[in-house]
Design an enzyme around this catalytic site. Structure first.
Site, short mmCIF file in Angstrom:
data_model
loop_
_atom_site.label_atom_id
_atom_site.label_comp_id
_atom_site.label_asym_id
_atom_site.label_seq_id
_atom_site.Cartn_x
_atom_site.Cartn_y
_atom_site.Cartn_z
N ASP A 49 0.83 -1.20 0.00
CA ASP A 49 0.00 0.00 0.00
C ASP A 49 0.87 1.25 0.00
O ASP A 49 1.70 1.45 0.89
CB ASP A 49 -0.90 0.01 1.24
N TYR A 54 2.63 9.91 -0.36
CA TYR A 54 3.72 9.41 0.50
C TYR A 54 5.11 9.74 -0.06
O TYR A 54 6.11 9.58 0.64
CB TYR A 54 3.62 7.88 0.71
N LYS A 83 -2.73 5.91 -4.58
CA LYS A 83 -3.88 6.79 -4.28
C LYS A 83 -3.70 8.15 -4.95
O LYS A 83 -2.58 8.67 -5.03
CB LYS A 83 -4.03 6.97 -2.76
N HIS A 116 -7.82 9.25 -2.40
CA HIS A 116 -7.16 9.15 -1.08
C HIS A 116 -8.01 9.74 0.04
O HIS A 116 -8.08 9.18 1.14
CB HIS A 116 -5.80 9.86 -1.16
P1 NAP Z 1 0.12 0.92 11.61
O1 NAP Z 1 -0.01 -0.22 10.64
O2 NAP Z 1 -0.99 1.19 12.55
O3 NAP Z 1 1.48 0.70 12.43
C1 NAP Z 1 1.83 1.58 13.45
C2 NAP Z 1 3.20 1.26 14.00
O4 NAP Z 1 3.19 -0.04 14.58
C3 NAP Z 1 4.31 1.20 12.96
O5 NAP Z 1 4.95 2.45 12.88
C4 NAP Z 1 5.25 0.11 13.43
O6 NAP Z 1 6.52 0.60 13.84
C5 NAP Z 1 4.54 -0.52 14.61
N1 NAP Z 1 4.48 -1.98 14.49
C6 NAP Z 1 4.34 -2.73 13.36
N2 NAP Z 1 4.32 -4.03 13.64
C7 NAP Z 1 4.45 -4.14 14.98
C8 NAP Z 1 4.51 -5.23 15.88
N3 NAP Z 1 4.42 -6.48 15.43
N4 NAP Z 1 4.66 -4.97 17.21
C9 NAP Z 1 4.74 -3.69 17.66
N5 NAP Z 1 4.70 -2.61 16.85
C10 NAP Z 1 4.55 -2.84 15.53
O7 NAP Z 1 0.53 2.25 10.81
P2 NAP Z 1 -0.12 3.26 9.77
O8 NAP Z 1 1.03 3.74 8.98
O9 NAP Z 1 -0.98 4.23 10.48
O10 NAP Z 1 -1.06 2.43 8.82
C11 NAP Z 1 -0.56 1.45 7.94
C12 NAP Z 1 -0.57 1.87 6.48
O11 NAP Z 1 -1.88 2.26 6.07
C13 NAP Z 1 0.30 3.09 6.14
O12 NAP Z 1 1.68 2.79 6.13
C14 NAP Z 1 -0.28 3.45 4.81
O13 NAP Z 1 0.20 2.57 3.81
C15 NAP Z 1 -1.77 3.24 5.06
N6 NAP Z 1 -2.47 4.47 5.52
C16 NAP Z 1 -3.46 4.98 4.74
C17 NAP Z 1 -4.11 6.14 5.10
C18 NAP Z 1 -5.20 6.71 4.23
O14 NAP Z 1 -5.58 7.88 4.42
N7 NAP Z 1 -5.72 5.94 3.31
C19 NAP Z 1 -3.77 6.80 6.30
C20 NAP Z 1 -2.77 6.25 7.09
C21 NAP Z 1 -2.15 5.08 6.70
P3 NAP Z 1 7.90 -0.04 13.21
O15 NAP Z 1 7.98 0.42 11.81
O16 NAP Z 1 8.96 0.55 14.09
O17 NAP Z 1 7.79 -1.53 13.36
#
Ligand code: NAP
Length: 322
Positions: A49, A54, A83, A116
């Site tokens: 994704d 980004y 997006k 997006h």
């Molecule tokens: P998330 O998936 O909620 O992850 C949050 C944090 O959790 C990461 O920074 C990661 O840090 C940590 N993490 C990952 N695996 C873990 C584990 N097994 N144990 C403990 N911590 C862990 O993050 P998000 O970026 O908010 O959402 C995910 C993706 O969704 C984004 O990267 C993006 O591609 C997409 N997104 C889309 C939108 C939209 O508007 N459509 C908005 C936000 C995000 P580390 O990297 O240090 O492991």
């Protein structure tokens, strides 16, 4: 219930239920997105994704192409989502924005292209156009016209599937009720985790054969620009931690598994090799119904990413209940 690894979208394409998130705050070098994407593909992630916003599509594209070149995967094994920039909602800007992403990626098509965010911003090179007073410079576009341009991207073969992100029910209905609608959105990608379980939006999407895709599934990255400093830490939630201990898993895996078992396509971001490899293990255990019920009660409709800066726009999505 064991989730299948893929679900069928309403246009006949298939999406891997577990996705790899590539977004990171500005201060993180983009090369990290490249390294992490390679590790994720090696670990077994097939759904990647990203987004124009980004600014990492060059690096993510390099990672995908290097894993194709070394024989790990074929292009058709990868499900890549991009997006549309909120600055490109005007219909004439939609395909050029996708073409710019494809050029950076050095790919011929994306598997999924999403609007997006429903708030339109002023076209131009600035991804977040601001007035001097710190207010965003909005644009006024009928999202149904944007959607027609998205449909043309699908017809042109540049996007296999098209969908939306951060739309509320009313905004989804507006697209679904558009006269002359050619393709329904295949998905709505929204923030979703145990504190914001989106049960009403999920029911609505399911009733329309639209897949709900979860971001922020691990409680988001708490990016200072977007998230309040005093926001609760999802992965430290005592109930989640106790359940992790009971199942000899981690709180992160419990959260991911909870979403997958509800039929939600779930994205997990990590740039850490150990945690990337951990997250793919979500397929190796199951949560019984009684634990699912406990997790359901953690919901408090808590949204990390309120994106208040866009709240003055008529298309701000989070004023409605869902
Ligand atoms: P998330 O998936 O909620 O992850 C949050 C944090 O959790 C990461 O920074 C990661 O840090 C940590 N993490 C990952 N695996 C873990 C584990 N097994 N144990 C403990 N911590 C862990 O993050 P998000 O970026 O908010 O959402 C995910 C993706 O969704 C984004 O990267 C993006 O591609 C997409 N997104 C889309 C939108 C939209 O508007 N459509 C908005 C936000 C995000 P580390 O990297 O240090 O492991």
């Amino acid at each position: 219930m064991t989730p299948k690894r893929y679900v069928e979208l309403n246009d006949g394409h298939h999406i891997p239920v577990l996705g790899f998130g590539t977004f990171a705050p500005e201060e993180v070098p983009k090369s990290m997105a490249m390294e992490a994407t390679k590790i994720a593909i090696d670990a077994g992630f097939r759904h990647i994704d990203s987004a124009y916003f980004y600014q990492n599509e060059e690096e993510v594209g390099l990672a995908i192409r290097s894993k194709i070149a070394d024989g790990t995967v074929k292009r058709e094994d990868i499900f890549y989502t991009s997006k549309l920039s909120p600055t490109c909602h005007r219909p004439e800007l939609v395909q050029p924005c996708l073409e710019q992403s494809l050029k950076k990626l050095q790919l011929d098509y994306v598997d999924l292209y999403l609007i997006h965010f429903p708030v339109s911003m002023k076209p131009g090179n600035d991804l977040c156009p601001m007035y001097e007073n710190g207010k965003l410079v909005f644009d006024t576009v009928d999202l149904r016209d944007t959607w027609e341009a998205m449909e043309k991207c699908k017809d042109a073969g540049l996007a296999k599937s098209i969908g939306v992100s951060n739309f509320n029910r009313r905004q989804l209905e507006m697209i679904l009720n558009k006269p002359g609608l050619k393709y329904k959105p295949v998905c709505n990608q929204v923030e979703c985790h145990p504190y914001l379980n989106q049960s009403k939006l999920l029911d609505y999407c399911k009733s329309k054969d639209i897949v709900l895709v979860a971001y922020g599934a691990l409680g988001t990255q708490r990016c200072k620009k977007w998230i309040e400093e005093d926001a609760p830490y999802l992965l430290e939630d005592p109930t989640l931690c106790a359940m992790a201990e009971k199942h000899k898993q981690t709180p992160a895996l419990i959260s991911l598994r909870y979403l997958l078992q509800r039929g939600i396509v779930t994205i997990a971001k990590s740039f850490n090799e150990k945690r990337i490899k951990e997250n793919i293990k979500v397929f190796e255990f199951q949560l019984p119904a009684e634990d699912m019920a406990v997790l359901e009660r953690l919901n408090k409709n808590y949204r990390y990413a309120m994106v208040h800066i866009t709240s003055a726009h008529p298309n701000y999505p989070y004023s409605d209940e869902y």
